[in-house]
Enzyme design. Structure first.
Site, short mmCIF file in Angstrom:
data_model
loop_
_atom_site.label_atom_id
_atom_site.label_comp_id
_atom_site.label_asym_id
_atom_site.label_seq_id
_atom_site.Cartn_x
_atom_site.Cartn_y
_atom_site.Cartn_z
N ARG A 129 -2.99 -35.90 -23.19
CA ARG A 129 -2.81 -36.20 -21.75
C ARG A 129 -1.47 -36.87 -21.43
NH1 ARG A 129 -5.83 -33.15 -22.57
NH2 ARG A 129 -8.04 -33.13 -22.23
N SER B 52 -10.46 -37.19 -14.39
CA SER B 52 -10.72 -38.36 -15.23
C SER B 52 -9.85 -39.54 -14.81
CB SER B 52 -10.42 -38.04 -16.69
OG SER B 52 -11.31 -37.05 -17.14
N GLU C 70 -5.58 -42.40 -16.99
CA GLU C 70 -5.08 -41.03 -17.15
C GLU C 70 -4.43 -40.58 -15.85
OE1 GLU C 70 -7.67 -38.23 -19.14
OE2 GLU C 70 -6.99 -36.59 -17.86
C1 FAD Z 1 -12.56 -32.06 -10.39
C2 FAD Z 1 -11.41 -32.28 -11.35
C3 FAD Z 1 -11.56 -31.89 -12.67
C4 FAD Z 1 -10.52 -32.10 -13.59
N1 FAD Z 1 -10.69 -31.72 -14.89
C5 FAD Z 1 -9.68 -31.90 -15.76
C6 FAD Z 1 -9.85 -31.49 -17.14
O1 FAD Z 1 -10.86 -30.97 -17.56
N2 FAD Z 1 -8.80 -31.71 -17.97
C7 FAD Z 1 -7.63 -32.27 -17.56
O2 FAD Z 1 -6.71 -32.43 -18.38
N3 FAD Z 1 -7.46 -32.66 -16.28
C8 FAD Z 1 -8.45 -32.49 -15.37
N4 FAD Z 1 -8.28 -32.89 -14.07
C9 FAD Z 1 -7.03 -33.56 -13.68
C10 FAD Z 1 -5.92 -32.62 -13.18
O3 FAD Z 1 -6.47 -31.45 -12.62
C11 FAD Z 1 -4.92 -32.27 -14.29
O4 FAD Z 1 -4.30 -33.40 -14.84
C12 FAD Z 1 -3.84 -31.33 -13.73
O5 FAD Z 1 -3.08 -30.81 -14.80
C13 FAD Z 1 -2.91 -32.02 -12.75
O6 FAD Z 1 -2.12 -31.01 -12.19
P1 FAD Z 1 -1.50 -31.13 -10.73
O7 FAD Z 1 -0.59 -29.97 -10.57
O8 FAD Z 1 -2.56 -31.29 -9.71
O9 FAD Z 1 -0.64 -32.45 -10.90
P2 FAD Z 1 -0.61 -33.69 -9.90
O10 FAD Z 1 -1.94 -34.35 -9.91
O11 FAD Z 1 -0.03 -33.28 -8.62
O12 FAD Z 1 0.41 -34.62 -10.69
C14 FAD Z 1 0.06 -35.19 -11.93
C15 FAD Z 1 1.35 -35.66 -12.63
O13 FAD Z 1 2.14 -34.52 -12.94
C16 FAD Z 1 3.40 -34.62 -12.30
N5 FAD Z 1 3.78 -33.25 -11.89
C17 FAD Z 1 3.09 -32.40 -11.12
N6 FAD Z 1 3.74 -31.23 -11.02
C18 FAD Z 1 4.87 -31.36 -11.75
C19 FAD Z 1 5.97 -30.50 -12.04
N7 FAD Z 1 6.06 -29.26 -11.56
N8 FAD Z 1 6.97 -30.99 -12.81
C20 FAD Z 1 6.93 -32.25 -13.31
N9 FAD Z 1 5.92 -33.11 -13.08
C21 FAD Z 1 4.89 -32.66 -12.30
C22 FAD Z 1 3.20 -35.58 -11.15
O14 FAD Z 1 4.40 -36.19 -10.76
C23 FAD Z 1 2.22 -36.55 -11.76
O15 FAD Z 1 2.89 -37.46 -12.61
C24 FAD Z 1 -9.30 -32.68 -13.14
C25 FAD Z 1 -9.15 -33.05 -11.79
C26 FAD Z 1 -10.20 -32.86 -10.91
C27 FAD Z 1 -10.01 -33.26 -9.47
#
Ligand code: FAD
Length: 292
Positions: free
Chosen positions: A160, A209, A280
């Site tokens: 993570r 999480s 996380e």
């Molecule tokens: C219902 C639910 C279930 C989930 N299940 C899981 C799971 O099973 N496993 C898991 O690992 N996660 C899970 N997550 C968490 C989340 O979906 C992941 O961490 C996902 O990868 C975050 O992606 P995001 O694009 O939404 O990033 P964001 O939430 O928008 O950002 C997260 C981080 O990434 C950075 N970021 C985003 N895009 C970029 C980019 N293009 N370049 C550089 N940095 C960037 C942001 O600045 C921030 O630091 C879950 C979330 C929810 C709501």
């Protein structure tokens, strides 16, 4: 420069909290992204990239800087041979759909992770034994100095986390996948989604999480359940009655409510299990948890 002013981050996070971004840029191409990064650097604005905001807690005060959301070709995905190429802003659902149509398997584990290809790199997102590290071949990373391809080892992907700094933007990702019949992929995804539905609060506003699993025989969720936090509520936020490592926006929650729950969870886990829970969820803006 195509930027909007004072856009509420609550609209960009799955938990639905957060104050305004001073500037919001929505680049559609690599050239536009690089131009925005140079502009922010010359103005001295910190840069934050938001994907689907699915693991993000943004300060109620907002963010005094430039927030980027990747769109257009930076959010598209396509398949060539055994490589799936995705813009950093491409939703995982779009990537999975393209992979399945192209008869490529290996990305199924991401079916219930509601983020983007770039957010997945930053967090090394994972589930069901797979994570970004197992499928990413390389990623195009942009900063004010330009863009360069990083291979998977250079991205520093660990549980993570990645080795990328906050100002580095994942503009594109290449995933190395393997041939698999689309029907098999579909059946596998159906099975994984059913497992997820049985264990987690899928129809609530959450950010996934809250804490990483500690180095302990119990997972973060089990620790928080054992200290009696399931259903605990502060303001409009509550620890999910279904899974204690999730915080739900129960009723017009503020980020401060979620943070107060996190502080209480860390305090109890430390007092009762000697465990120091590490968050996380990524923080944006002036946010801090009290030290233990
Ligand atoms: C219902 C639910 C279930 C989930 N299940 C899981 C799971 O099973 N496993 C898991 O690992 N996660 C899970 N997550 C968490 C989340 O979906 C992941 O961490 C996902 O990868 C975050 O992606 P995001 O694009 O939404 O990033 P964001 O939430 O928008 O950002 C997260 C981080 O990434 C950075 N970021 C985003 N895009 C970029 C980019 N293009 N370049 C550089 N940095 C960037 C942001 O600045 C921030 O630091 C879950 C979330 C929810 C709501």
């Amino acid at each position: 420069m195509n930027v909007e002013e004072r856009v509420p981050l609550a609209r960009m996070t799955t938990i639905g909290t957060g104050g305004p971004a001073r500037w919001l840029g929505r680049p559609q191409t690599l050239a536009e992204l690089e131009e925005l990064l140079r502009w922010a650097s010359s103005e001295g604005f910190p840069v934050t990239t938001v994907g689907l905001g699915s693991n993000l807690l943004a300060a109620d005060e907002g963010v005094d800087g430039l927030v980027l959301r990747l769109e257009g070709e930076l959010a598209a995905a396509s398949v060539k041979g055994e490589i799936l190429t995705a813009g950093g802003g491409a939703a995982n659902a779009v990537c999975l759909h393209r992979a399945r149509s192209g008869g490529l398997g290996g990305f199924e584990f991401a079916c219930a992770i509601p983020g983007t290809a770039g957010g997945g790199v930053r967090m090394n997102a994972g589930a069901y034994g797979g994570d970004w590290k197992t499928v990413v071949a390389r990623a195009l990373v942009s900063s004010p100095d330009g863009s360069a391809w990083f291979d998977v080892d250079e991205l520093g992907l660990e549980y993570r986390r990645s080795g990328l700094d906050a100002h580095q933007v994942v503009a594109a990702v290449e995933f190395g996948l393997a041939p698999r019949p689309p029907d098999e992929i579909k059946a596998h995804v159906r099975e994984l989604n059913a497992q997820r539905k049985a264990a987690q609060p899928v129809n609530r506003r959450t950010f996934g999480s809250v804490f990483k699993n500690p180095d302990h025989e119990l997972s973060a969720g089990r620790v928080l359940e054992a200290v009696g936090l399931k259903g605990h509520r502060i303001g409009g936020a509550q620890i999910s009655p279904r899974h204690a490592n999730f915080i739900e926006n129960a009723d017009e929650a503020r980020t401060a409510d979620a943070l107060a729950l996190m502080a209480e969870a860390r305090r109890r886990a430390h007092e009762e299990f000697g465990v120091e829970l590490e968050h996380e969820v990524a923080f944006v803006g002036p946010i801090e948890l009290p030290t233990l």
